[in-house]
Design a protein around this motif. Structure first.
Motif, PDB file in Angstrom:
ATOM      1  N   GLY A 110       0.815  -1.199   0.000  1.00 57.04           N
ATOM      2  CA  GLY A 110       0.000   0.000   0.000  1.00 57.04           C
ATOM      3  C   GLY A 110       0.853   1.254   0.000  1.00 57.04           C
ATOM      4  N   GLN A 111       0.292   2.362  -0.500  1.00 53.44           N
ATOM      5  CA  GLN A 111       1.067   3.585  -0.675  1.00 53.44           C
ATOM      6  C   GLN A 111       1.520   4.217   0.640  1.00 53.44           C
ATOM      7  OE1 GLN A 111      -1.771   5.683  -3.298  1.00 53.44           O
ATOM      8  NE2 GLN A 111      -0.108   5.796  -4.777  1.00 53.44           N
ATOM      9  N   ARG A 112       0.728   4.050   1.696  1.00 59.58           N
ATOM     10  CA  ARG A 112       1.103   4.677   2.967  1.00 59.58           C
ATOM     11  C   ARG A 112       2.258   3.972   3.666  1.00 59.58           C
ATOM     12  NH1 ARG A 112      -4.058   5.185   6.695  1.00 59.58           N
ATOM     13  NH2 ARG A 112      -4.054   2.969   6.209  1.00 59.58           N
ATOM     14  N   MET A 113       2.394   2.667   3.434  1.00 62.53           N
ATOM     15  CA  MET A 113       3.334   1.878   4.229  1.00 62.53           C
ATOM     16  C   MET A 113       4.781   2.362   4.128  1.00 62.53           C
ATOM     17  SD  MET A 113       3.451  -0.316   6.537  1.00 62.53           S
ATOM     18  CE  MET A 113       1.766  -0.919   6.433  1.00 62.53           C
ATOM     19  N   PRO A 114       5.346   2.619   2.931  1.00 65.22           N
ATOM     20  CA  PRO A 114       6.725   3.108   2.901  1.00 65.22           C
ATOM     21  C   PRO A 114       6.873   4.498   3.536  1.00 65.22           C
ATOM     22  CG  PRO A 114       5.758   3.131   0.704  1.00 65.22           C
ATOM     23  CD  PRO A 114       4.818   2.373   1.573  1.00 65.22           C
ATOM     24  N   VAL A 115       5.832   5.324   3.465  1.00 62.09           N
ATOM     25  CA  VAL A 115       5.889   6.638   4.112  1.00 62.09           C
ATOM     26  C   VAL A 115       5.991   6.472   5.622  1.00 62.09           C
ATOM     27  CG1 VAL A 115       4.713   8.843   4.425  1.00 62.09           C
ATOM     28  CG2 VAL A 115       4.543   7.651   2.234  1.00 62.09           C
ATOM     29  N   ILE A 116       5.149   5.613   6.181  1.00 61.82           N
ATOM     30  CA  ILE A 116       5.136   5.405   7.634  1.00 61.82           C
ATOM     31  C   ILE A 116       6.393   4.666   8.083  1.00 61.82           C
ATOM     32  CG2 ILE A 116       3.929   4.210   9.494  1.00 61.82           C
ATOM     33  CD1 ILE A 116       1.320   4.754   7.934  1.00 61.82           C
ATOM     34  N   THR A 117       6.760   3.597   7.359  1.00 55.40           N
ATOM     35  CA  THR A 117       7.951   2.818   7.733  1.00 55.40           C
ATOM     36  C   THR A 117       9.213   3.677   7.669  1.00 55.40           C
ATOM     37  OG1 THR A 117       6.911   0.808   6.885  1.00 55.40           O
ATOM     38  CG2 THR A 117       9.296   0.755   7.213  1.00 55.40           C
ATOM     39  N   GLY A 118       9.323   4.484   6.617  1.00 54.33           N
ATOM     40  CA  GLY A 118      10.496   5.348   6.485  1.00 54.33           C
ATOM     41  C   GLY A 118      10.608   6.335   7.634  1.00 54.33           C
ATOM     42  N   GLN A 119       9.488   6.922   8.018  1.00 57.24           N
ATOM     43  CA  GLN A 119       9.525   7.876   9.129  1.00 57.24           C
ATOM     44  C   GLN A 119       9.856   7.193  10.458  1.00 57.24           C
ATOM     45  OE1 GLN A 119       6.460  11.334   8.806  1.00 57.24           O
ATOM     46  NE2 GLN A 119       5.538   9.587   7.770  1.00 57.24           N
ATOM     47  N   LEU A 120       9.275   6.023  10.682  1.00 58.15           N
ATOM     48  CA  LEU A 120       9.585   5.291  11.919  1.00 58.15           C
ATOM     49  C   LEU A 120      11.062   4.913  11.983  1.00 58.15           C
ATOM     50  CD1 LEU A 120       6.495   2.914  12.280  1.00 58.15           C
ATOM     51  CD2 LEU A 120       7.094   4.858  13.750  1.00 58.15           C
ATOM     52  N   THR A 121      11.627   4.515  10.846  1.00 53.95           N
ATOM     53  CA  THR A 121      13.048   4.158  10.807  1.00 53.95           C
ATOM     54  C   THR A 121      13.923   5.370  11.115  1.00 53.95           C
ATOM     55  OG1 THR A 121      12.587   2.464   9.137  1.00 53.95           O
ATOM     56  CG2 THR A 121      14.873   3.174   9.370  1.00 53.95           C
ATOM     57  N   GLY A 173      19.299   8.035   7.251  1.00 52.67           N
ATOM     58  CA  GLY A 173      19.295   8.203   5.801  1.00 52.67           C
ATOM     59  C   GLY A 173      18.388   7.211   5.105  1.00 52.67           C
ATOM     60  N   ALA A 174      18.361   5.964   5.602  1.00 54.62           N
ATOM     61  CA  ALA A 174      17.524   4.935   4.980  1.00 54.62           C
ATOM     62  C   ALA A 174      16.049   5.285   5.096  1.00 54.62           C
ATOM     63  CB  ALA A 174      17.804   3.584   5.627  1.00 54.62           C
ATOM     64  N   GLY A 175      15.647   5.792   6.245  1.00 52.11           N
ATOM     65  CA  GLY A 175      14.247   6.170   6.436  1.00 52.11           C
ATOM     66  C   GLY A 175      13.819   7.257   5.474  1.00 52.11           C
ATOM     67  N   GLY A 176      14.673   8.267   5.314  1.00 47.60           N
ATOM     68  CA  GLY A 176      14.353   9.339   4.375  1.00 47.60           C
ATOM     69  C   GLY A 176      14.303   8.854   2.945  1.00 47.60           C
ATOM     70  N   SER A 177      15.232   7.980   2.568  1.00 45.89           N
ATOM     71  CA  SER A 177      15.275   7.463   1.201  1.00 45.89           C
ATOM     72  C   SER A 177      14.052   6.623   0.864  1.00 45.89           C
ATOM     73  CB  SER A 177      16.540   6.615   0.991  1.00 45.89           C
ATOM     74  OG  SER A 177      17.685   7.424   1.045  1.00 45.89           O
ATOM     75  N   LEU A 178      13.439   6.012   1.864  1.00 45.63           N
ATOM     76  CA  LEU A 178      12.232   5.230   1.635  1.00 45.63           C
ATOM     77  C   LEU A 178      10.988   6.114   1.603  1.00 45.63           C
ATOM     78  CD1 LEU A 178      11.085   2.347   1.339  1.00 45.63           C
ATOM     79  CD2 LEU A 178      10.864   2.289   3.834  1.00 45.63           C
ATOM     80  N   ALA A 179      10.929   7.095   2.506  1.00 45.74           N
ATOM     81  CA  ALA A 179       9.703   7.889   2.659  1.00 45.74           C
ATOM     82  C   ALA A 179       9.555   8.979   1.606  1.00 45.74           C
ATOM     83  CB  ALA A 179       9.668   8.516   4.057  1.00 45.74           C
ATOM     84  N   VAL A 180      10.653   9.647   1.224  1.00 44.45           N
ATOM     85  CA  VAL A 180      10.540  10.803   0.321  1.00 44.45           C
ATOM     86  C   VAL A 180       9.963  10.432  -1.052  1.00 44.45           C
ATOM     87  CG1 VAL A 180      11.863  12.528  -0.967  1.00 44.45           C
ATOM     88  CG2 VAL A 180      12.250  12.233   1.475  1.00 44.45           C
ATOM     89  N   PRO A 181      10.515   9.433  -1.768  1.00 43.10           N
ATOM     90  CA  PRO A 181       9.897   9.103  -3.061  1.00 43.10           C
ATOM     91  C   PRO A 181       8.479   8.577  -2.911  1.00 43.10           C
ATOM     92  CG  PRO A 181      11.590   7.498  -2.498  1.00 43.10           C
ATOM     93  CD  PRO A 181      11.722   8.613  -1.521  1.00 43.10           C
ATOM     94  N   ALA A 182       8.186   7.903  -1.793  1.00 44.33           N
ATOM     95  CA  ALA A 182       6.839   7.354  -1.596  1.00 44.33           C
ATOM     96  C   ALA A 182       5.811   8.463  -1.414  1.00 44.33           C
ATOM     97  CB  ALA A 182       6.828   6.414  -0.396  1.00 44.33           C
ATOM     98  N   VAL A 183       6.127   9.452  -0.576  1.00 45.85           N
ATOM     99  CA  VAL A 183       5.169  10.533  -0.350  1.00 45.85           C
ATOM    100  C   VAL A 183       5.056  11.418  -1.590  1.00 45.85           C
ATOM    101  CG1 VAL A 183       6.747  12.290   0.638  1.00 45.85           C
ATOM    102  CG2 VAL A 183       4.365  12.172   1.406  1.00 45.85           C
ATOM    103  N   SER A 188       0.461  10.736   9.173  1.00 47.90           N
ATOM    104  CA  SER A 188       0.495  10.044   7.879  1.00 47.90           C
ATOM    105  C   SER A 188      -0.602   8.995   7.750  1.00 47.90           C
ATOM    106  CB  SER A 188       1.856   9.362   7.672  1.00 47.90           C
ATOM    107  OG  SER A 188       2.896  10.301   7.663  1.00 47.90           O
ATOM    108  N   LEU A 189      -1.197   8.591   8.870  1.00 46.81           N
ATOM    109  CA  LEU A 189      -2.300   7.644   8.811  1.00 46.81           C
ATOM    110  C   LEU A 189      -3.510   8.234   8.097  1.00 46.81           C
ATOM    111  CD1 LEU A 189      -2.086   6.230  12.448  1.00 46.81           C
ATOM    112  CD2 LEU A 189      -1.349   5.089  10.352  1.00 46.81           C
ATOM    113  N   LEU A 190      -3.531   9.593   7.945  1.00 48.40           N
ATOM    114  CA  LEU A 190      -4.628  10.258   7.250  1.00 48.40           C
ATOM    115  C   LEU A 190      -4.492  10.184   5.736  1.00 48.40           C
ATOM    116  CD1 LEU A 190      -4.885  13.507   9.426  1.00 48.40           C
ATOM    117  CD2 LEU A 190      -6.369  11.487   9.529  1.00 48.40           C
ATOM    118  N   LEU A 191      -3.304   9.791   5.246  1.00 48.12           N
ATOM    119  CA  LEU A 191      -3.102   9.710   3.811  1.00 48.12           C
ATOM    120  C   LEU A 191      -3.944   8.588   3.224  1.00 48.12           C
ATOM    121  CD1 LEU A 191       0.777  10.154   3.589  1.00 48.12           C
ATOM    122  CD2 LEU A 191      -0.944  11.776   2.788  1.00 48.12           C
TER     123      LEU A 191
END
Length: 476
Positions: free
Chosen positions: A337-348, A376-386, A453-456
């Motif tokens: 799902g589209q939200r998951m990498p955004v949330i996972t990246g931020q949590l990381t 850095g890994a969290g940002g690299s996952l979340a930025v392209p996803a959002v 981000s849960l609102l996305l």
């Protein structure tokens, strides 16, 4: 809904048969070279100072002049991109950037170098939203576009990884080489741009001069105030004046957008849940990432005694390893799902910031270097996803301004992080205490936007989904 928000192509429609691949490579090269340039200069500042003389203030503006223009013009650049088309805007922005890079390399004085850096920042401000709009036009299919954006983001990560190291190596030959290296990459990207499909013609609408001017004034005041607050403090008169200008100009901007006949940023776009949440996430991610780089750059040199080149090498494991995480964001989104990498990246990222804030002063340098990686890994996952999620929710003719708003919020987040964290480490409690408080503050902020981000919501797979979603969100 007015005609300015027309329906996007069907989510399942094929990408353009001609030029989509060239558009991706062109956008990637443009994003790579402007990210490289943003970071390559820092390590070479001592050599520039020895070459031109002058104080630390002049050298600061070699960096800050670029940042100021980049942040100030992002909104306007996004609006102009939507008006003239992505390909024209990208070509103009990259052409300005390359020309200014040559001017930097041949600069006979520090003043000329700073002026050329201002022009470079202006060109870079156009490159970012135009490159994303180029991808939005070239890839109407949401899944293929998400993969393209992930590859585009990798270009920025590789540029960030190469910047400090390339700056240290090239400055051994001449500091001028750090600007000349932009020329072959930029010229190649301009050549490849000719292979991409032409941007569709836009409706000939009126130009929002009041909105453009007030947006530039607001972003300039906010960014300048943040830059100067980092050295002079938030109570300095010129800092207060700059923030005052930002508040007044920001209020005028909102008024012009609400009452103007042809607003550059329709307020219904700013009122949407997706736009607000995406901008907040982008802001928090840059506070965490660029705040960490700022803090640890000082810490490793001032406390651990590393040289500038060794400090750049310390960031290399993080940037190299995380550069290849960005392409996984599209796969992650398709599977979970589209939200998951955004949330996972931020949590990381939040976890990395939290653990790093608890590391004792006696910890070995290798441990500090290792703990940078999840940030850095969290940002690299979340930025392209959002970014992909946002572009799925806006039609192609609004991709420029939507990406402009997102990247403006990210830029402001990075600038304010440097200002606020700089003030914290300068307090009497000591550098290490300020570093801990700053990292903890960033972690809490990223955790807060993770919850938001849960609102996305992902876009529906219909031809009119972006329009209907925006209407629904704007009236919610």
């Amino acid at each position: 809904m007015s005609s300015s928000l027309t329906s996007a192509p069907h989510s399942g429609s094929p990408a353009r048969p001609h030029g989509a691949g060239w558009a991706l490579v062109t956008a990637l090269l443009g994003f790579f070279v402007m990210t490289l340039d943003a970071l390559i200069v820092n390590v070479a500042l001592p050599e520039i100072g020895r070459g031109f003389g002058g104080g630390i203030t002049g050298l600061q503006w070699v960096v800050d002049g670029y940042t100021l223009m980049f942040a100030a013009l992002l909104l306007s650049a996004g609006s102009i991109t939507d008006r003239v088309g992505a390909r024209r805007a990208f070509g103009a922005g990259l052409g300005v950037f390359v020309t200014a890079s040559a001017a930097c390399g041949f600069a006979p004085s520090l003043g000329v170098l700073i002026a050329a850096r201002l022009v470079q920042g202006a060109g870079a401000a156009v490159i970012v939203p135009a490159s994303l709009a180029l991808l939005r036009e070239a890839y109407p299919d949401a899944d293929r576009r998400a993969r393209a954006i992930s590859i585009w983001a990798m270009g920025g990560s590789v540029g960030a990884a190469a910047g400090p190291v390339a700056g240290g190596v090239l400055s051994l030959v001449s500091w001028r080489m750090i600007f000349f290296v932009n020329l072959p990459v930029g010229v190649l990207a301009l050549f490849l741009l000719t292979r991409t499909a032409p941007s569709p013609r836009r409706a000939d609408t009126g130009f929002d001069w009041a909105g453009q001017i007030s947006a530039v004034a607001a972003m300039s005041g906010l960014t300048y105030g943040a830059i100067e607050a980092g050295s002079d403090g938030f109570a300095a008169p010129r800092v207060l004046i700059a923030f005052g200008i930002a508040v007044i100009a920001g209020a005028l901007f909102l008024i012009t957008q609400a009452r103007g006949k042809h607003p550059m940023v329709p307020l219904r776009l700013l009122r949407t849940r997706t736009m607000l949440v995406s901008a907040g996430v982008g802001f928090a991610l840059n506070v965490g990432f660029y705040g960490m780089i700022f803090l640890l750059s000082l810490y490793l040199q001032q406390t651990r005694g590393l040289s500038p080149l060794a400090t750049g090498m310390a960031f290399l494991p993080m940037t190299l390893l995380t550069a290849f995480i960005s392409p996984s964001a599209a796969w992650f989104a398709a599977r979970f799902g589209q939200r998951m990498p955004v949330i996972t990246g931020q949590l990381t990222m939040a976890a990395g910031l939290l653990v790093l804030s608890l590391v004792p002063a006696s910890a070995p340098t290798w441990l500090v270097v290792l703990l940078m990686i999840p940030i850095g890994a969290g940002g690299s996952l979340a930025v392209p996803a959002v970014t992909a999620l946002l572009l799925d929710r806006v039609p192609a003719e609004r991709a420029g301004i939507a990406s402009g708003v997102l990247n403006a919020s990210r830029q402001v987040g990075g600038a304010l992080a440097v200002a606020v964290f700089g003030a914290l480490i300068a307090q009497h409690a000591g550098f290490f205490h300020g570093l801990r408080v700053s990292l903890l503050t960033a972690a809490v902020l990223v955790l807060a936007t993770t919850v938001v981000s849960l609102l996305l919501r992902p876009a529906a797979a219909t031809a009119s989904a972006p329009v209907k979603d925006l209407e629904k969100e704007a009236t919610a």
